[in-house]
Design an enzyme around this catalytic site. Structure first.
Site, PDB file in Angstrom:
ATOM      1  N   CYS A 259     -69.916  -8.363 -16.489  1.00 20.49           N
ATOM      2  CA  CYS A 259     -69.531  -7.563 -17.652  1.00 20.49           C
ATOM      3  C   CYS A 259     -69.674  -8.476 -18.859  1.00 20.49           C
ATOM      4  O   CYS A 259     -68.914  -9.445 -19.005  1.00 20.49           O
ATOM      5  CB  CYS A 259     -68.096  -7.046 -17.523  1.00 20.49           C
ATOM      6  SG  CYS A 259     -67.503  -6.206 -19.020  1.00 20.49           S
TER       7      CYS A 259
ATOM      8  N   GLN B  87     -53.167  -8.868 -26.119  1.00 24.16           N
ATOM      9  CA  GLN B  87     -54.384  -8.421 -26.778  1.00 24.16           C
ATOM     10  C   GLN B  87     -55.579  -9.052 -26.064  1.00 24.16           C
ATOM     11  O   GLN B  87     -55.540 -10.211 -25.674  1.00 24.16           O
ATOM     12  CB  GLN B  87     -54.377  -8.828 -28.252  1.00 24.16           C
ATOM     13  CG  GLN B  87     -53.296  -8.150 -29.076  1.00 24.16           C
ATOM     14  CD  GLN B  87     -53.622  -6.690 -29.393  1.00 24.16           C
ATOM     15  OE1 GLN B  87     -54.594  -6.126 -28.889  1.00 24.16           O
ATOM     16  NE2 GLN B  87     -52.798  -6.075 -30.217  1.00 24.16           N
TER      17      GLN B  87
ATOM     18  N   TYR C 252     -40.938  -1.439 -33.923  1.00 27.06           N
ATOM     19  CA  TYR C 252     -41.805  -1.400 -32.736  1.00 27.06           C
ATOM     20  C   TYR C 252     -42.142  -2.836 -32.324  1.00 27.06           C
ATOM     21  O   TYR C 252     -43.302  -3.186 -32.116  1.00 27.06           O
ATOM     22  CB  TYR C 252     -43.095  -0.627 -33.019  1.00 27.06           C
ATOM     23  CG  TYR C 252     -42.891   0.820 -33.424  1.00 27.06           C
ATOM     24  CD1 TYR C 252     -42.840   1.828 -32.463  1.00 27.06           C
ATOM     25  CD2 TYR C 252     -42.767   1.180 -34.759  1.00 27.06           C
ATOM     26  CE1 TYR C 252     -42.667   3.154 -32.837  1.00 27.06           C
ATOM     27  CE2 TYR C 252     -42.586   2.506 -35.139  1.00 27.06           C
ATOM     28  CZ  TYR C 252     -42.542   3.479 -34.174  1.00 27.06           C
ATOM     29  OH  TYR C 252     -42.377   4.794 -34.535  1.00 27.06           O
TER      30      TYR C 252
ATOM     31  N   GLU D 165     -36.645  -2.568 -31.271  1.00 27.22           N
ATOM     32  CA  GLU D 165     -37.456  -2.098 -30.137  1.00 27.22           C
ATOM     33  C   GLU D 165     -36.591  -1.208 -29.242  1.00 27.22           C
ATOM     34  O   GLU D 165     -35.467  -1.582 -28.888  1.00 27.22           O
ATOM     35  CB  GLU D 165     -37.992  -3.283 -29.341  1.00 27.22           C
ATOM     36  CG  GLU D 165     -38.648  -2.945 -28.024  1.00 27.22           C
ATOM     37  CD  GLU D 165     -39.804  -1.973 -28.151  1.00 27.22           C
ATOM     38  OE1 GLU D 165     -39.847  -1.002 -27.370  1.00 27.22           O
ATOM     39  OE2 GLU D 165     -40.661  -2.176 -29.041  1.00 27.22           O
TER      40      GLU D 165
ATOM     41  N   CYS E 293     -53.999   0.495 -34.192  1.00 27.85           N
ATOM     42  CA  CYS E 293     -55.154   0.549 -33.298  1.00 27.85           C
ATOM     43  C   CYS E 293     -55.810   1.922 -33.326  1.00 27.85           C
ATOM     44  O   CYS E 293     -56.697   2.213 -32.525  1.00 27.85           O
ATOM     45  CB  CYS E 293     -54.755   0.179 -31.868  1.00 27.85           C
ATOM     46  SG  CYS E 293     -53.496   1.250 -31.159  1.00 27.85           S
TER      47      CYS E 293
END
Length: 443
Positions: A154, A276, A303, A324, A400
């Site tokens: 990949c 990430q 968050y 959170e 995102c």
């Protein structure tokens, strides 16, 4: 248009998924692997009420943006939808994608900064790969399906992926390992998941059972390539759904966890950790966030998850509060705080809708910066209302999903208290249509 009907025409635009747009008699056809201004012929493979999906069978005139994909699986695997477009134009596409979202959803004309980029290949530090029961080989899912394409490499994953695939394939065939079949819901080995930090690798085999035989032979093969720089785990997943990992990990060999240090903050990476997938771009985003924080500021990070961004902000800000809703994540955030001997953080477990105004009121905070890094669905309307009523001096929004970002920014700006200071796209996922965005709002 009806399925299997042929079409021809010129691609007039590109949608947010990276598919070319063609119109025939006012009917919209999305054609993957095509580029605006290309003349194509093709066939309809899926017909829906508002649009059809076509497959180009011949490109009669090619765009100057077209390149030959270096990956042999680019048109079959569902991972890289932009690999046929040269990289500079991929970056422009993502800049325009963010611009279009603000125009269409927020009714705001913006000029985003140029897309921040790094290495367009070999960037992924983590991957999850299913096992094909027909070929008994490691693979990746075909576009928009559960069909598996066996692969030997990949190109967007780091170099360790090729020998790892080879070792697992050899192990499966040598010991005739039972492979899980999603149609019959039977078989043992489901997925292989791997994540890497500083050349150390955590490898997890997901199984539909309680044990996997011959692991000694597998570790011997792994040792020959990865020495002692890896850990091997089983993940027990007997669920018949799309969930890859459960919480049931069994450590079998080598490293149990990894340590990663960013901006002076050391944090653990386990098999279950969120991380990430692009180290270079992640670092650039964090740098940009910190550049927008002053040393005398109080920052509230909504968050806040497991507390990494909160901890990073603490290296720059006067004081940081993390909010959170997930209890286990808050516990991890407090462990991270203790591990790094941080004294200017308070982590709060609760719903931002309630905890944000409660925090402002109880601590009498009049002057603060708000950082939000929500999931793809963005911020709830209730949290938006809470943000507006709390009146932060500055809002740093890491997103995102350009669509939910534009929606949320529009709602916040309806209060008439904020202006957009900057919008910056980041290419967290080169060769794909996804884009990460950093938006700064100021009073």
């Amino acid at each position: 248009m009806e399925k299997n009907k042929t079409f021809n025409g010129t691609i007039i635009d590109i949608n947010d998924d990276g598919d070319g747009i063609l119109k025939v008699d006012s009917e919209v056809i999305f054609v993957p692997d095509t580029i605006p201004n290309e003349k194509v012929t093709g066939v309809i493979i899926d017909s829906r009420s508002k649009f059809s999906i076509g497959k180009a069978t011949n490109i009669l005139s090619k765009s100057e943006s077209r390149v030959t994909p270096p990956c042999e699986y680019s048109t079959s695997c569902g991972g890289c939808t932009l690999q046929h477009i040269n990289y500079s134009d991929q970056l422009l596409f993502k800049q325009n994608k963010v611009k279009r979202a603000f125009k269409k959803i927020a009714k705001i004309d913006i000029t985003p900064h140029e897309t921040i980029s790094a290495n367009p290949f070999r960037y992924r530090n983590k991957i999850a790969m299913p096992i094909d029961p027909k070929t008994k080989s490691v693979g990746l899912f075909r576009t928009n399906s559960h069909k598996i394409v066996p692969v030997s490499d990949c190109l967007i994953t780091k170099e360790w992926i090729k020998p790892l695939i080879n070792i697992v394939n050899e192990f499966i065939k040598q010991y005739d390992i039972s492979i899980y079949n999603d149609e019959t819901k039977s078989g043992l080995l489901k997925h292989i998941v791997a994540r890497e930090v500083d050349n150390n690798l955590l490898i997890t085999l997901v199984i539909n059972g309680d044990k996997l035989n011959h692991l000694d032979a597998l570790t011997t093969k792994l040792n020959s390539v990865f020495s002692n720089n890896y850990g091997l785990n089983l993940n027990i997943n007997k669920l018949c759904n799309n969930c890859i990992l459960t919480e049931n990990f069994v450590h079998e060999y080598g490293l149990k966890s990894l340590q990663k240090t960013e901006f002076g903050i050391t944090h653990p990476i386990t098999n279950a950790s969120f991380m990430q997938i692009n180290d270079e771009i992640c670092e650039k985003i964090y740098e940009s966030v910190l550049e927008n924080i002053d040393s005398n500021e109080i920052v509230i990070n909504a968050y806040s998850g497991a507390g990494l961004l909160t901890a990073l902000i603490s290296t720059k800000a006067k004081y940081v509060y993390g909010i959170e809703i997930v209890k286990d994540a808050t516990i991890s955030a407090n462990e991270l705080k203790l591990q790094n001997h941080i004294t200017n953080i308070t982590n709060i477990c609760g719903d931002c809708t309630k905890e944000l105004p409660n925090l402002i009121r109880s601590k009498k905070i009049d002057d603060f910066t708000l950082v939000v890094d929500p999931p793809r669905k963005g911020i709830t309307k209730e949290v938006v209302d809470s943000i507006i009523s709390s009146k932060p001096n500055k809002i740093i929004y890491v997103s995102c999903n350009p669509q939910t970002l534009a929606r949320d920014i529009s709602l916040i700006m309806n209060s008439n208290n904020y202006n957009i200071s900057s919008v910056t796209p980041f290419d967290m996922f080169p060769q794909t249509a996804h884009v990460e965005t950093l938006c700064i709002l100021k009073k």
